[in-house]
Design an enzyme around this catalytic site. Structure first.
Site, PDB file in Angstrom:
ATOM      1  N   ASP A  13       0.813  -1.220   0.000  1.00  0.00           N
ATOM      2  CA  ASP A  13       0.000   0.000   0.000  1.00  0.00           C
ATOM      3  C   ASP A  13       0.846   1.269   0.000  1.00  0.00           C
ATOM      4  O   ASP A  13       0.446   2.303   0.551  1.00  0.00           O
ATOM      5  CB  ASP A  13      -0.967   0.012   1.210  1.00  0.00           C
ATOM      6  CG  ASP A  13      -1.816  -1.250   1.253  1.00  0.00           C
ATOM      7  OD1 ASP A  13      -2.200  -1.720   0.178  1.00  0.00           O
ATOM      8  OD2 ASP A  13      -2.071  -1.752   2.362  1.00  0.00           O
ATOM      9  N   GLY A  15       1.512   2.934  -2.642  1.00  0.00           N
ATOM     10  CA  GLY A  15       1.075   3.801  -3.747  1.00  0.00           C
ATOM     11  C   GLY A  15       1.626   3.304  -5.081  1.00  0.00           C
ATOM     12  O   GLY A  15       1.895   4.095  -5.985  1.00  0.00           O
ATOM     13  N   LYS A  16       1.767   1.975  -5.195  1.00  0.00           N
ATOM     14  CA  LYS A  16       2.282   1.396  -6.450  1.00  0.00           C
ATOM     15  C   LYS A  16       1.333   1.686  -7.603  1.00  0.00           C
ATOM     16  O   LYS A  16       1.765   1.968  -8.725  1.00  0.00           O
ATOM     17  CB  LYS A  16       2.453  -0.130  -6.289  1.00  0.00           C
ATOM     18  CG  LYS A  16       3.474  -0.526  -5.234  1.00  0.00           C
ATOM     19  CD  LYS A  16       3.548  -2.017  -5.046  1.00  0.00           C
ATOM     20  CE  LYS A  16       2.313  -2.616  -4.396  1.00  0.00           C
ATOM     21  NZ  LYS A  16       2.094  -2.233  -2.990  1.00  0.00           N
ATOM     22  N   GLY A  40      -4.667  -4.316  -3.575  1.00  0.00           N
ATOM     23  CA  GLY A  40      -5.673  -3.274  -3.758  1.00  0.00           C
ATOM     24  C   GLY A  40      -4.951  -1.991  -4.106  1.00  0.00           C
ATOM     25  O   GLY A  40      -4.150  -1.497  -3.313  1.00  0.00           O
ATOM     26  N   HIS A  41      -5.167  -1.517  -5.307  1.00  0.00           N
ATOM     27  CA  HIS A  41      -4.489  -0.299  -5.758  1.00  0.00           C
ATOM     28  C   HIS A  41      -5.534   0.776  -6.044  1.00  0.00           C
ATOM     29  O   HIS A  41      -6.411   0.563  -6.867  1.00  0.00           O
ATOM     30  CB  HIS A  41      -3.691  -0.550  -7.038  1.00  0.00           C
ATOM     31  CG  HIS A  41      -2.778  -1.733  -6.951  1.00  0.00           C
ATOM     32  ND1 HIS A  41      -1.797  -1.835  -5.986  1.00  0.00           N
ATOM     33  CD2 HIS A  41      -2.682  -2.854  -7.694  1.00  0.00           C
ATOM     34  CE1 HIS A  41      -1.147  -2.978  -6.156  1.00  0.00           C
ATOM     35  NE2 HIS A  41      -1.667  -3.616  -7.177  1.00  0.00           N
ATOM     36  N   GLN A 228       1.717  -6.420  -3.441  1.00  0.00           N
ATOM     37  CA  GLN A 228       2.359  -6.558  -2.125  1.00  0.00           C
ATOM     38  C   GLN A 228       3.706  -5.816  -2.084  1.00  0.00           C
ATOM     39  O   GLN A 228       3.834  -4.807  -2.737  1.00  0.00           O
ATOM     40  CB  GLN A 228       2.523  -8.036  -1.736  1.00  0.00           C
ATOM     41  CG  GLN A 228       1.202  -8.752  -1.519  1.00  0.00           C
ATOM     42  CD  GLN A 228       0.464  -9.057  -2.809  1.00  0.00           C
ATOM     43  OE1 GLN A 228       1.011  -9.649  -3.717  1.00  0.00           O
ATOM     44  NE2 GLN A 228      -0.788  -8.665  -2.904  1.00  0.00           N
ATOM     45  N   ARG A 309      -5.184   0.279   8.729  1.00  0.00           N
ATOM     46  CA  ARG A 309      -3.769  -0.115   8.605  1.00  0.00           C
ATOM     47  C   ARG A 309      -3.006   0.297   9.858  1.00  0.00           C
ATOM     48  O   ARG A 309      -3.260   1.366  10.417  1.00  0.00           O
ATOM     49  CB  ARG A 309      -3.151   0.546   7.372  1.00  0.00           C
ATOM     50  CG  ARG A 309      -3.765   0.035   6.069  1.00  0.00           C
ATOM     51  CD  ARG A 309      -3.227   0.800   4.867  1.00  0.00           C
ATOM     52  NE  ARG A 309      -3.859   0.353   3.628  1.00  0.00           N
ATOM     53  CZ  ARG A 309      -4.053   1.123   2.558  1.00  0.00           C
ATOM     54  NH1 ARG A 309      -3.671   2.389   2.561  1.00  0.00           N
ATOM     55  NH2 ARG A 309      -4.621   0.629   1.479  1.00  0.00           N
ATOM     56  N   LEU A 336       4.028  12.352   1.154  1.00  0.00           N
ATOM     57  CA  LEU A 336       4.739  13.350   1.975  1.00  0.00           C
ATOM     58  C   LEU A 336       3.744  14.338   2.583  1.00  0.00           C
ATOM     59  O   LEU A 336       3.911  14.816   3.708  1.00  0.00           O
ATOM     60  CB  LEU A 336       5.782  14.088   1.117  1.00  0.00           C
ATOM     61  CG  LEU A 336       6.693  15.036   1.877  1.00  0.00           C
ATOM     62  CD1 LEU A 336       7.603  14.283   2.844  1.00  0.00           C
ATOM     63  CD2 LEU A 336       7.548  15.884   0.919  1.00  0.00           C
TER      64      LEU A 336
HETATM   65  P1  GDP Z   1      -0.758   0.231  -3.573  1.00  0.00           P
HETATM   66  O1  GDP Z   1      -1.392  -1.028  -3.106  1.00  0.00           O
HETATM   67  O2  GDP Z   1       0.716   0.267  -3.368  1.00  0.00           O
HETATM   68  O3  GDP Z   1      -1.131   0.555  -4.993  1.00  0.00           O
HETATM   69  O4  GDP Z   1      -1.341   1.394  -2.675  1.00  0.00           O
HETATM   70  P2  GDP Z   1      -2.880   1.615  -2.227  1.00  0.00           P
HETATM   71  O5  GDP Z   1      -3.623   2.135  -3.391  1.00  0.00           O
HETATM   72  O6  GDP Z   1      -3.396   0.413  -1.530  1.00  0.00           O
HETATM   73  O7  GDP Z   1      -2.698   2.717  -1.104  1.00  0.00           O
HETATM   74  C1  GDP Z   1      -2.128   3.946  -1.367  1.00  0.00           C
HETATM   75  C2  GDP Z   1      -3.167   5.050  -1.099  1.00  0.00           C
HETATM   76  O8  GDP Z   1      -2.514   6.290  -1.037  1.00  0.00           O
HETATM   77  C3  GDP Z   1      -4.205   5.199  -2.196  1.00  0.00           C
HETATM   78  O9  GDP Z   1      -5.424   5.556  -1.599  1.00  0.00           O
HETATM   79  C4  GDP Z   1      -3.689   6.336  -3.057  1.00  0.00           C
HETATM   80  O10 GDP Z   1      -4.707   7.058  -3.717  1.00  0.00           O
HETATM   81  C5  GDP Z   1      -3.025   7.183  -2.018  1.00  0.00           C
HETATM   82  N1  GDP Z   1      -1.838   7.946  -2.480  1.00  0.00           N
HETATM   83  C6  GDP Z   1      -0.857   7.559  -3.334  1.00  0.00           C
HETATM   84  N2  GDP Z   1       0.102   8.506  -3.392  1.00  0.00           N
HETATM   85  C7  GDP Z   1      -0.283   9.501  -2.544  1.00  0.00           C
HETATM   86  C8  GDP Z   1       0.322  10.740  -2.134  1.00  0.00           C
HETATM   87  O11 GDP Z   1       1.407  11.117  -2.556  1.00  0.00           O
HETATM   88  N3  GDP Z   1      -0.387  11.477  -1.210  1.00  0.00           N
HETATM   89  C9  GDP Z   1      -1.601  11.075  -0.698  1.00  0.00           C
HETATM   90  N4  GDP Z   1      -2.207  11.851   0.205  1.00  0.00           N
HETATM   91  N5  GDP Z   1      -2.166   9.917  -1.067  1.00  0.00           N
HETATM   92  C10 GDP Z   1      -1.519   9.141  -1.964  1.00  0.00           C
HETATM   93  P1  IMO Z   2      -0.977  -4.268  -2.179  1.00  0.00           P
HETATM   94  O1  IMO Z   2      -0.609  -4.821  -3.523  1.00  0.00           O
HETATM   95  C1  IMO Z   2      -0.916  -4.801   2.155  1.00  0.00           C
HETATM   96  C2  IMO Z   2      -0.927  -8.949   3.614  1.00  0.00           C
HETATM   97  C3  IMO Z   2      -2.150  -9.412   4.380  1.00  0.00           C
HETATM   98  C4  IMO Z   2      -1.512 -10.421   5.315  1.00  0.00           C
HETATM   99  C5  IMO Z   2      -0.440 -11.057   4.443  1.00  0.00           C
HETATM  100  C6  IMO Z   2      -0.842 -12.387   3.813  1.00  0.00           C
HETATM  101  O2  IMO Z   2      -2.251  -3.495  -2.182  1.00  0.00           O
HETATM  102  O3  IMO Z   2       0.164  -3.538  -1.571  1.00  0.00           O
HETATM  103  P2  IMO Z   2      -2.479 -13.007   1.822  1.00  0.00           P
HETATM  104  O4  IMO Z   2      -3.968 -12.810   1.657  1.00  0.00           O
HETATM  105  O5  IMO Z   2      -1.662 -12.363   0.754  1.00  0.00           O
HETATM  106  O6  IMO Z   2      -2.103 -14.444   2.018  1.00  0.00           O
HETATM  107  O7  IMO Z   2      -2.122 -12.262   3.205  1.00  0.00           O
HETATM  108  O8  IMO Z   2      -0.145 -10.121   3.420  1.00  0.00           O
HETATM  109  N1  IMO Z   2      -1.211  -8.375   2.283  1.00  0.00           N
HETATM  110  C7  IMO Z   2      -1.158  -7.074   1.979  1.00  0.00           C
HETATM  111  N2  IMO Z   2      -0.948  -5.992   2.778  1.00  0.00           N
HETATM  112  N3  IMO Z   2      -1.098  -4.623   0.841  1.00  0.00           N
HETATM  113  C8  IMO Z   2      -1.291  -5.691   0.020  1.00  0.00           C
HETATM  114  O9  IMO Z   2      -1.311  -5.594  -1.323  1.00  0.00           O
HETATM  115  C9  IMO Z   2      -1.370  -6.979   0.599  1.00  0.00           C
HETATM  116  N4  IMO Z   2      -1.569  -8.228   0.094  1.00  0.00           N
HETATM  117  C10 IMO Z   2      -1.460  -9.072   1.135  1.00  0.00           C
HETATM  118  O10 IMO Z   2      -2.753  -8.362   5.068  1.00  0.00           O
HETATM  119  O11 IMO Z   2      -0.852  -9.759   6.364  1.00  0.00           O
HETATM  120 MG    MG Z   3      -2.837  -1.639  -1.753  1.00  0.00          MG
END
Ligand code: GDP
Ligand code: IMO
Ligand code: MG
Length: 432
Positions: A13, A15-16, A40-41, A228, A309, A336
């Protein structure tokens, strides 16, 4: 620049999705190479009328949102086909063209029984649980390694599919009924469900390794997007509190079939602080108001499961480790803006383990569980930075924070995120 990898440098999570989307218009292919719908992105795309559209992607690569960019689900992914179609339908209903999607014939399928097993195993583990997303990820990768998995290509041959399901269920049903007291699953119900997807899935399925090699030979740019993150990687993460796939740059090669020699750049995505979902060690975790502050300011609630989280300060030991394991050439420092308003911002520079200082990741997992962060206090800032578009737009204290974190983290910080929107980024060095 043929192949570029994006990896998470912390516990996910980071911000990929946003980083992939940011590069989307400059790349020809975006490949998801590991994981499944545990990811989840969230991607926020500004519209011409000044509003913005928010998308939550799980199984599809984030590049699907960029017109002209070909999204690929690689062989290293585990696919819940029902979820795949739901996601495609959801995007199509919002006007996103998904017709270019390619799915590897060698990717594994998540059968319903593995979702059940994921959930009951967690319940069985009780206080020793991993905190999985319950999507069947672990059992499906275990089947793959155990040579009992079902692959996408099996769906198109009923005889083979039936044989494989029969073989898998022989053991699975014993476990379901005798260990977990659940009902047995019939071969027919599993085969019927999987076969029902075959016709719709067929047009997407191809030899993605060949497709990607031809793309690279034709000077196309291929972006390999990890789900991940490094600390959740099955080899290099905080085992056993990890996911079951290779989420690091090495996994990009095996999970896509692109040779390691083709990868020229590795982009590590790192948050300006740290978060983690699920169980497992987390040295800089905060249990006080500061943790709540980060969670609320950063909207740190899971995109996939909605779980709050766990939040903590930036951990440069983790960042240095990720830089090393992945060969990070550039970091994207995200969120940031979330730190705005804090008087001082602690950053972890090393760990203290029972009186011994560790500048590098402790080799022993038990030491990592006992690691106490050695913190350095950096000055905060109060100015709104969400509109900053150059490094010089940032207040001096925010600049100093970035430079100190860069110095500690083992690679240059090339992009800084100052908000969720596609345009809310400061580019110091071009990534592609
Ligand atoms: P991922 O799984 O690595 O793609 O990240 P997630 O989407 O699960 O979580 C990142 C969250 O941060 C999302 O809700 C994005 O919209 C948000 N996000 C990404 N970059 C930034 C940033 O620079 N600032 C803020 N405030 N939010 C951001
Ligand atoms: P993104 O791509 C954050 C965590 C789960 C658990 C562990 C194992 O959005 O960054 P699983 O269901 O994969 O067997 O769970 O990994 N986990 C994540 N945590 N972001 C994710 O994906 C995750 N995918 C799995 O919470 O601790
Ligand atoms: Mg995510």
């Amino acid at each position: 620049m043929p192949a570029v990898v994006i990896v998470g440098a912390q516990w996910g999570d980071e911000g990929k999705g946003k980083a992939t989307d940011l590069l989307g218009s400059r790349v020809d292919y975006v490949v998801k190479f590991n994981g499944g719908n545990n990811a989840g992105h969230t991607v926020v795309i500004p519209q011409e009328d000044g509003t913005s559209e928010k998308y939550a992607l799980h199984l599809l690569p984030s590049g699907i949102l960029t017109p002209g960019c070909i999204p690929v689900i690689g062989n290293g992914v585990v696919v819940d086909i029902g979820v795949l179609f739901e996601e495609i339908d959801g995007l199509e209903a919002r006007g996103v063209d998904t017709s270019q999607l390619k799915v590897s014939a060698s990717a594994h399928v998540i059968p319903e029984y593995n979702k059940v097993l994921d959930k009951v195993t967690e319940r069985f583990l009780g206080s020793r649980k991993i905190g999985t997303t319950g999507r069947g990820i672990g059992p499906t990768y275990a089947d793959k390694m155990n040579r009992q998995g079902i692959r996408i290509q099996d769906l198109f041959d009923e005889k083979i599919l039936t044989q494989k399901v029969e073989a898998a269920l022989e053991l699975k049903n014993q476990i379901l009924t005798k260990v977990y007291n659940r009902r047995a699953v019939t071969v027919d119900e599993v085969v019927e469900e999987l076969r029902s997807y075959a016709d719709r899935l067929a047009p997407y399925v191809t030899d993605t390794t060949l497709l990607l090699e031809q793309a690279i030979a034709g000077d196309k740019i291929v972006l390999l997007e990890a789900g991940q993150a490094t600390m959740l990687d099955v080899d290099h993460g905080t085992y056993p509190f990890v996911t079951s796939s290779s989420a690091t740059a090495g996994g990009a090669a095996t999970g896509s079939g692109i040779a390691p020699t083709r990868i020229e750049r590795v982009i590590g995505i790192v948050k300006a602080y740290t978060t983690r979902v699920g169980e497992g060690p987390f040295p800089t975790e905060l249990f006080d108001d500061a943790g709540d502050y980060l969670r609320n300011q950063g909207a740190e609630f899971g995109t996939t499961t909605g779980r709050p989280r766990r939040c903590g300060w930036y951990d440069s030991v983790v960042a240095r480790y990720s830089a090393r394991i992945n060969g990070v050439t550039d970091f994207v420092l995200t969120k940031l803006d979330v730190l705005t308003g804090l008087e001082t911002i602690p950053v972890c520079v090393a760990y203290d383990v029972d009186g011994v200082r560790h500048d590098e990741m402790p080799v022993n997992q038990t030491d990592f569980h006992h690691a106490v962060p050695v913190l350095e206090e950096l000055e905060g800032w109060s100015e709104d930075i969400s509109g900053a578009r150059t490094f010089e737009d940032l207040p001096a204290a925010a600049q100093a924070y970035v430079l100190r974190v860069e110095e500690l983290s083992g690679s240059r910080i090339s992009v800084i995120g100052v908000g969720p929107g596609r345009d809310q980024a400061i580019v110091r060095h071009d990534l592609i």
